[in-house]
Design a protein around this motif. Structure first.
Motif, PDB file in Angstrom:
ATOM      1  N   GLY A 235       0.819  -1.205   0.000  1.00 17.10           N
ATOM      2  CA  GLY A 235       0.000   0.000   0.000  1.00 17.10           C
ATOM      3  C   GLY A 235       0.850   1.251   0.000  1.00 17.10           C
ATOM      4  O   GLY A 235       2.059   1.210  -0.195  1.00 17.10           O
ATOM      5  N   ASP A 236       0.208   2.377   0.251  1.00 21.02           N
ATOM      6  CA  ASP A 236       0.934   3.643   0.289  1.00 21.02           C
ATOM      7  C   ASP A 236       1.063   4.141   1.726  1.00 21.02           C
ATOM      8  O   ASP A 236       0.673   3.457   2.667  1.00 21.02           O
ATOM      9  CB  ASP A 236       0.242   4.690  -0.598  1.00 21.02           C
ATOM     10  N   LYS A 237       1.578   5.351   1.912  1.00 20.58           N
ATOM     11  CA  LYS A 237       1.820   5.873   3.255  1.00 20.58           C
ATOM     12  C   LYS A 237       0.527   6.149   4.016  1.00 20.58           C
ATOM     13  O   LYS A 237       0.491   6.064   5.233  1.00 20.58           O
ATOM     14  CB  LYS A 237       2.637   7.162   3.164  1.00 20.58           C
ATOM     15  N   LEU A 238      -0.535   6.468   3.314  1.00 22.48           N
ATOM     16  CA  LEU A 238      -1.788   6.800   3.985  1.00 22.48           C
ATOM     17  C   LEU A 238      -2.584   5.560   4.420  1.00 22.48           C
ATOM     18  O   LEU A 238      -3.256   5.590   5.453  1.00 22.48           O
ATOM     19  CB  LEU A 238      -2.663   7.669   3.069  1.00 22.48           C
ATOM     20  N   LYS A 239      -2.518   4.496   3.637  1.00 25.33           N
ATOM     21  CA  LYS A 239      -3.267   3.283   3.971  1.00 25.33           C
ATOM     22  C   LYS A 239      -2.391   2.041   3.798  1.00 25.33           C
ATOM     23  O   LYS A 239      -2.571   1.261   2.864  1.00 25.33           O
ATOM     24  CB  LYS A 239      -4.502   3.151   3.085  1.00 25.33           C
ATOM     25  N   PRO A 240      -1.441   1.817   4.691  1.00 25.28           N
ATOM     26  CA  PRO A 240      -0.626   0.601   4.569  1.00 25.28           C
ATOM     27  C   PRO A 240      -1.409  -0.631   5.030  1.00 25.28           C
ATOM     28  O   PRO A 240      -2.271  -0.545   5.900  1.00 25.28           O
ATOM     29  CB  PRO A 240       0.555   0.877   5.492  1.00 25.28           C
ATOM     30  N   THR A 241      -1.114  -1.743   4.428  1.00 25.86           N
ATOM     31  CA  THR A 241      -1.742  -3.009   4.788  1.00 25.86           C
ATOM     32  C   THR A 241      -0.642  -4.017   5.103  1.00 25.86           C
ATOM     33  O   THR A 241       0.308  -4.163   4.343  1.00 25.86           O
ATOM     34  CB  THR A 241      -2.595  -3.542   3.618  1.00 25.86           C
TER      35      THR A 241
END
Length: 81
Positions: A65-71
């Motif tokens: 994912g990205d920095k705002l919504k990591p999984t």
């Protein structure tokens, strides 16, 4: 009589078919091969004992994912010994 015995032998082999990718790899994999699975290491050790194989397991946490919504995913690295 021979046909009946052969039919019984075939039913035994059909019942032991592998249904998962992990089971297939434990049954047919070569020594030194590595694969990843989402199953935990205890269940992979139990699978290995069922197929009479020795394995080395490592727990891995994968982040996507990205920095705002990591999984985060919990993976197990299995090496056939």
């Amino acid at each position: 009589m021979k046909n009946i015995i052969n039919m019984e032998d075939k039913s035994r082999t059909i019942a032991k078919q592998t249904t998962s990718a992990e089971g297939w790899m434990l049954k047919n994999g070569m020594v030194g091969q590595t694969f990843f699975t989402e199953k935990n290491d205890k269940s992979m050790t139990a699978f290995a004992k069922y197929y009479k194989r020795k394995v080395k397991t490592e727990r891995i946490i994968a982040v996507t994912g990205d920095k705002l919504k990591p999984t985060a995913y919990s993976l197990t690295k299995v090496t056939l010994i």
